[in-house]
Scaffold this motif. Structure first.
Motif, PDB file in Angstrom:
ATOM      1  N   THR A 129       5.356  -2.937   5.032  1.00 52.15           N
ATOM      2  CA  THR A 129       5.772  -3.168   6.418  1.00 52.15           C
ATOM      3  C   THR A 129       5.765  -1.859   7.210  1.00 52.15           C
ATOM      4  O   THR A 129       5.265  -1.796   8.346  1.00 52.15           O
ATOM      5  CB  THR A 129       7.177  -3.793   6.459  1.00 52.15           C
ATOM      6  OG1 THR A 129       7.141  -5.062   5.797  1.00 52.15           O
ATOM      7  CG2 THR A 129       7.645  -3.987   7.891  1.00 52.15           C
ATOM      8  N   ALA A 130       6.295  -0.804   6.600  1.00 56.76           N
ATOM      9  CA  ALA A 130       6.323   0.499   7.269  1.00 56.76           C
ATOM     10  C   ALA A 130       4.914   1.038   7.498  1.00 56.76           C
ATOM     11  O   ALA A 130       4.621   1.608   8.566  1.00 56.76           O
ATOM     12  CB  ALA A 130       7.141   1.491   6.440  1.00 56.76           C
ATOM     13  N   ARG A 131       4.011   0.841   6.522  1.00 53.82           N
ATOM     14  CA  ARG A 131       2.661   1.389   6.662  1.00 53.82           C
ATOM     15  C   ARG A 131       1.830   0.620   7.687  1.00 53.82           C
ATOM     16  O   ARG A 131       0.948   1.188   8.308  1.00 53.82           O
ATOM     17  CB  ARG A 131       1.940   1.372   5.299  1.00 53.82           C
ATOM     18  CG  ARG A 131       2.577   2.255   4.248  1.00 53.82           C
ATOM     19  CD  ARG A 131       2.692   3.707   4.692  1.00 53.82           C
ATOM     20  NE  ARG A 131       3.284   4.521   3.646  1.00 53.82           N
ATOM     21  CZ  ARG A 131       4.579   4.732   3.488  1.00 53.82           C
ATOM     22  NH1 ARG A 131       5.452   4.201   4.346  1.00 53.82           N
ATOM     23  NH2 ARG A 131       5.028   5.477   2.502  1.00 53.82           N
ATOM     24  N   ARG A 132       2.097  -0.671   7.839  1.00 56.66           N
ATOM     25  CA  ARG A 132       1.383  -1.414   8.881  1.00 56.66           C
ATOM     26  C   ARG A 132       1.702  -0.847  10.262  1.00 56.66           C
ATOM     27  O   ARG A 132       0.861  -0.885  11.164  1.00 56.66           O
ATOM     28  CB  ARG A 132       1.735  -2.895   8.808  1.00 56.66           C
ATOM     29  CG  ARG A 132       1.035  -3.637   7.674  1.00 56.66           C
ATOM     30  CD  ARG A 132       1.104  -5.161   7.873  1.00 56.66           C
ATOM     31  NE  ARG A 132       0.276  -5.805   6.870  1.00 56.66           N
ATOM     32  CZ  ARG A 132       0.715  -6.233   5.692  1.00 56.66           C
ATOM     33  NH1 ARG A 132       2.006  -6.066   5.382  1.00 56.66           N
ATOM     34  NH2 ARG A 132      -0.100  -6.806   4.826  1.00 56.66           N
ATOM     35  N   ALA A 133       2.908  -0.348  10.407  1.00 54.35           N
ATOM     36  CA  ALA A 133       3.298   0.242  11.695  1.00 54.35           C
ATOM     37  C   ALA A 133       2.709   1.632  11.866  1.00 54.35           C
ATOM     38  O   ALA A 133       2.383   2.049  12.987  1.00 54.35           O
ATOM     39  CB  ALA A 133       4.823   0.300  11.795  1.00 54.35           C
ATOM     40  N   ALA A 134       2.542   2.364  10.755  1.00 48.86           N
ATOM     41  CA  ALA A 134       2.010   3.738  10.828  1.00 48.86           C
ATOM     42  C   ALA A 134       1.421   4.083   9.459  1.00 48.86           C
ATOM     43  O   ALA A 134       2.161   4.336   8.505  1.00 48.86           O
ATOM     44  CB  ALA A 134       3.109   4.724  11.203  1.00 48.86           C
ATOM     45  N   LEU A 135       0.082   4.080   9.390  1.00 46.67           N
ATOM     46  CA  LEU A 135      -0.578   4.376   8.120  1.00 46.67           C
ATOM     47  C   LEU A 135      -0.295   5.810   7.693  1.00 46.67           C
ATOM     48  O   LEU A 135      -0.179   6.712   8.522  1.00 46.67           O
ATOM     49  CB  LEU A 135      -2.093   4.170   8.253  1.00 46.67           C
ATOM     50  CG  LEU A 135      -2.561   2.732   8.494  1.00 46.67           C
ATOM     51  CD1 LEU A 135      -4.064   2.706   8.707  1.00 46.67           C
ATOM     52  CD2 LEU A 135      -2.171   1.827   7.332  1.00 46.67           C
ATOM     53  N   GLY A 136      -0.193   6.007   6.387  1.00 47.64           N
ATOM     54  CA  GLY A 136       0.065   7.338   5.847  1.00 47.64           C
ATOM     55  C   GLY A 136      -0.998   7.744   4.855  1.00 47.64           C
ATOM     56  O   GLY A 136      -2.105   7.189   4.832  1.00 47.64           O
ATOM     57  N   GLU A 137      -0.692   8.721   4.019  1.00 49.09           N
ATOM     58  CA  GLU A 137      -1.610   9.202   2.987  1.00 49.09           C
ATOM     59  C   GLU A 137      -1.088   8.735   1.625  1.00 49.09           C
ATOM     60  O   GLU A 137      -0.521   9.508   0.858  1.00 49.09           O
ATOM     61  CB  GLU A 137      -1.718  10.730   3.034  1.00 49.09           C
ATOM     62  CG  GLU A 137      -2.486  11.249   4.229  1.00 49.09           C
ATOM     63  CD  GLU A 137      -3.945  10.803   4.206  1.00 49.09           C
ATOM     64  OE1 GLU A 137      -4.534  10.764   3.106  1.00 49.09           O
ATOM     65  OE2 GLU A 137      -4.475  10.477   5.280  1.00 49.09           O
ATOM     66  N   ASP A 138      -1.251   7.449   1.354  1.00 51.57           N
ATOM     67  CA  ASP A 138      -0.789   6.868   0.105  1.00 51.57           C
ATOM     68  C   ASP A 138      -1.639   5.640  -0.202  1.00 51.57           C
ATOM     69  O   ASP A 138      -2.455   5.197   0.623  1.00 51.57           O
ATOM     70  CB  ASP A 138       0.700   6.492   0.184  1.00 51.57           C
ATOM     71  CG  ASP A 138       1.006   5.630   1.389  1.00 51.57           C
ATOM     72  OD1 ASP A 138       0.567   4.463   1.398  1.00 51.57           O
ATOM     73  OD2 ASP A 138       1.661   6.114   2.333  1.00 51.57           O
ATOM     74  N   LEU A 139      -1.453   5.075  -1.393  1.00 49.34           N
ATOM     75  CA  LEU A 139      -2.301   3.977  -1.857  1.00 49.34           C
ATOM     76  C   LEU A 139      -2.121   2.722  -1.009  1.00 49.34           C
ATOM     77  O   LEU A 139      -3.102   2.028  -0.714  1.00 49.34           O
ATOM     78  CB  LEU A 139      -1.991   3.674  -3.326  1.00 49.34           C
ATOM     79  CG  LEU A 139      -2.802   2.546  -3.970  1.00 49.34           C
ATOM     80  CD1 LEU A 139      -4.291   2.857  -3.922  1.00 49.34           C
ATOM     81  CD2 LEU A 139      -2.350   2.309  -5.406  1.00 49.34           C
ATOM     82  N   VAL A 140      -0.899   2.398  -0.610  1.00 46.97           N
ATOM     83  CA  VAL A 140      -0.683   1.202   0.211  1.00 46.97           C
ATOM     84  C   VAL A 140      -1.445   1.332   1.529  1.00 46.97           C
ATOM     85  O   VAL A 140      -2.102   0.389   1.983  1.00 46.97           O
ATOM     86  CB  VAL A 140       0.821   0.967   0.450  1.00 46.97           C
ATOM     87  CG1 VAL A 140       1.035  -0.169   1.451  1.00 46.97           C
ATOM     88  CG2 VAL A 140       1.534   0.642  -0.862  1.00 46.97           C
ATOM     89  N   SER A 141      -1.394   2.502   2.144  1.00 48.95           N
ATOM     90  CA  SER A 141      -2.149   2.730   3.384  1.00 48.95           C
ATOM     91  C   SER A 141      -3.646   2.604   3.135  1.00 48.95           C
ATOM     92  O   SER A 141      -4.379   2.028   3.956  1.00 48.95           O
ATOM     93  CB  SER A 141      -1.826   4.115   3.947  1.00 48.95           C
ATOM     94  OG  SER A 141      -0.462   4.221   4.303  1.00 48.95           O
ATOM     95  N   ASP A 142      -4.120   3.137   1.989  1.00 47.04           N
ATOM     96  CA  ASP A 142      -5.542   3.031   1.664  1.00 47.04           C
ATOM     97  C   ASP A 142      -5.960   1.572   1.534  1.00 47.04           C
ATOM     98  O   ASP A 142      -7.045   1.174   1.988  1.00 47.04           O
ATOM     99  CB  ASP A 142      -5.843   3.765   0.352  1.00 47.04           C
ATOM    100  CG  ASP A 142      -5.677   5.268   0.472  1.00 47.04           C
ATOM    101  OD1 ASP A 142      -5.758   5.785   1.602  1.00 47.04           O
ATOM    102  OD2 ASP A 142      -5.456   5.929  -0.560  1.00 47.04           O
ATOM    103  N   LEU A 143      -5.111   0.748   0.904  1.00 47.81           N
ATOM    104  CA  LEU A 143      -5.422  -0.673   0.756  1.00 47.81           C
ATOM    105  C   LEU A 143      -5.493  -1.349   2.120  1.00 47.81           C
ATOM    106  O   LEU A 143      -6.389  -2.163   2.391  1.00 47.81           O
ATOM    107  CB  LEU A 143      -4.371  -1.354  -0.122  1.00 47.81           C
ATOM    108  CG  LEU A 143      -4.397  -0.990  -1.613  1.00 47.81           C
ATOM    109  CD1 LEU A 143      -3.137  -1.488  -2.301  1.00 47.81           C
ATOM    110  CD2 LEU A 143      -5.635  -1.574  -2.290  1.00 47.81           C
TER     111      LEU A 143
END
Length: 331
Positions: A129-143
């Motif tokens: 949920t947090a990454r959908r709001a702001a992508l980061g440098e981690d595997l969930v963001s990469d997916l």
């Protein structure tokens, strides 16, 4: 929830769904992501290796202080869990969850695994949920970055992918790390070659995994018809245990299979499976075990030895496994 996970993992999907599931993960492994993962692995390994150097004369349990905490710390780091209490809790949940997936796990382990998976899934969903709001440098963001315009990667699929990585990279890598270090200590000639030439580390890891991984049990499967195997009648519906260790010491595949040879071609090894169900986390596990072996060579000084008299064992399905690796560090 374990039933939901078992029904959803790629091994139980149709071939088309299975291929799509794997493609999503593979598309996330961009060159930048792979370089970042390698840096994260080495950072975590160094965090646990540094306090162990220079402790000549001591007996160190390299499972408790080294191989056990590293794999799930790596996965939590890759997933974007911040260091500290959250990371420690993630590691505890990952270890509790995976213990429910060993063959013939006891009811208490299954119940605890269920509880851990629920809490772990909540953590991963919060991260998604947090990454959908702001992508980061981690595997969930990469997916999330790999999504096609007409397709949405749901939280359930992210939970499954992360959980599969935990399964591939926690107990497997912990066991593998212990086996790699213990086996190299039992083979002084190979140990000194690798100590002198660290470029041999990846080759040594592959051969040690072929040589030492698998144990007395294996993967349970059921016969779909009557047949005969080496003079024994096997009936339809009968359960068989397929042994990785037996396959990887097949003399028809490997010359002198009971000899450790770090110059051996190990491409036929089945440690990580084969074909469309080849382990998703194989490269991650190899990187971790290679980094652990490289660091261990600077911890386990020449003349160090495994203290077999101090080894302890714990049940693992039908068998028992060493639960520690006490090494007396030479001064």
């Amino acid at each position: 929830m374990l039933r939901w996970f078992n029904d959803g993992i790629s091994a139980r999907r149709s071939p088309a769904e299975h291929a799509r599931f794997r493609q999503r993960f593979n598309r996330a492994l961009t060159p930048r992501a792979v370089r970042r993962m390698d840096a994260q692995i080495r950072e975590v390994v160094e965090r646990f290796a540094k306090p162990l150097r220079g402790r000549g004369g001591e007996v160190i349990d390299l499972v408790e202080e080294f191989t056990n905490p590293i794999p799930n710390t790596v996965i939590s780091r890759m997933t974007g869990v911040p260091p500290g209490a959250d990371e420690i809790r993630f590691r505890e949940l990952a270890q509790g969850f995976i213990r429910g997936f060993f063959p013939f796990a006891q009811p208490a382990a299954l119940a605890h695994s269920e509880v851990c998976l629920k809490e772990l899934a909540d953590q991963v969903r919060q991260i998604a949920t947090a990454r959908r709001a702001a992508l980061g440098e981690d595997l969930v963001s990469d997916l999330l970055r790999t999504q096609a315009q007409d397709e949405t990667l749901g939280d359930d699929e992210i939970v499954m992918l992360i959980s599969l990585l935990i399964g591939a990279g926690s107990e497997t890598t912990n066991l593998g790390g212990r086996i790699v270090i213990e086996t190299i200590l039992d083979h002084p000639e190979a140990l000194e070659r690798v100590r002198r030439d660290r470029s041999l580390v990846p080759r040594a890891v592959s051969e040690i995994m072929r040589f030492g991984f698998g144990g007395p049990a294996g993967i349970p499967r059921f016969a779909v018809r009557d047949f005969e195997l080496r003079g024994r009648a096997i009936r339809k519906g009968q359960m068989l245990m397929l042994s990785f260790a037996g396959a990887n010491r097949d003399p028809e595949v490997f010359d002198e299979p009971d000899r450790l040879d770090i110059d051996r071609d190990t491409r036929e090894s089945l440690v990580f499976g084969n074909g469309p169900h080849y382990c998703l986390g194989a490269n991650l596990a190899r990187q971790e075990m290679g980094a652990m072996l490289d660091a261990a060579l600077d911890i386990v000084t020449p003349g160090s030895r495994v203290r077999e008299d101090l080894q302890a064992f714990a049940p693992l399905g039908l068998a028992q496994r060493p639960s520690n690796l006490p090494v007396e560090i030479a001064r």
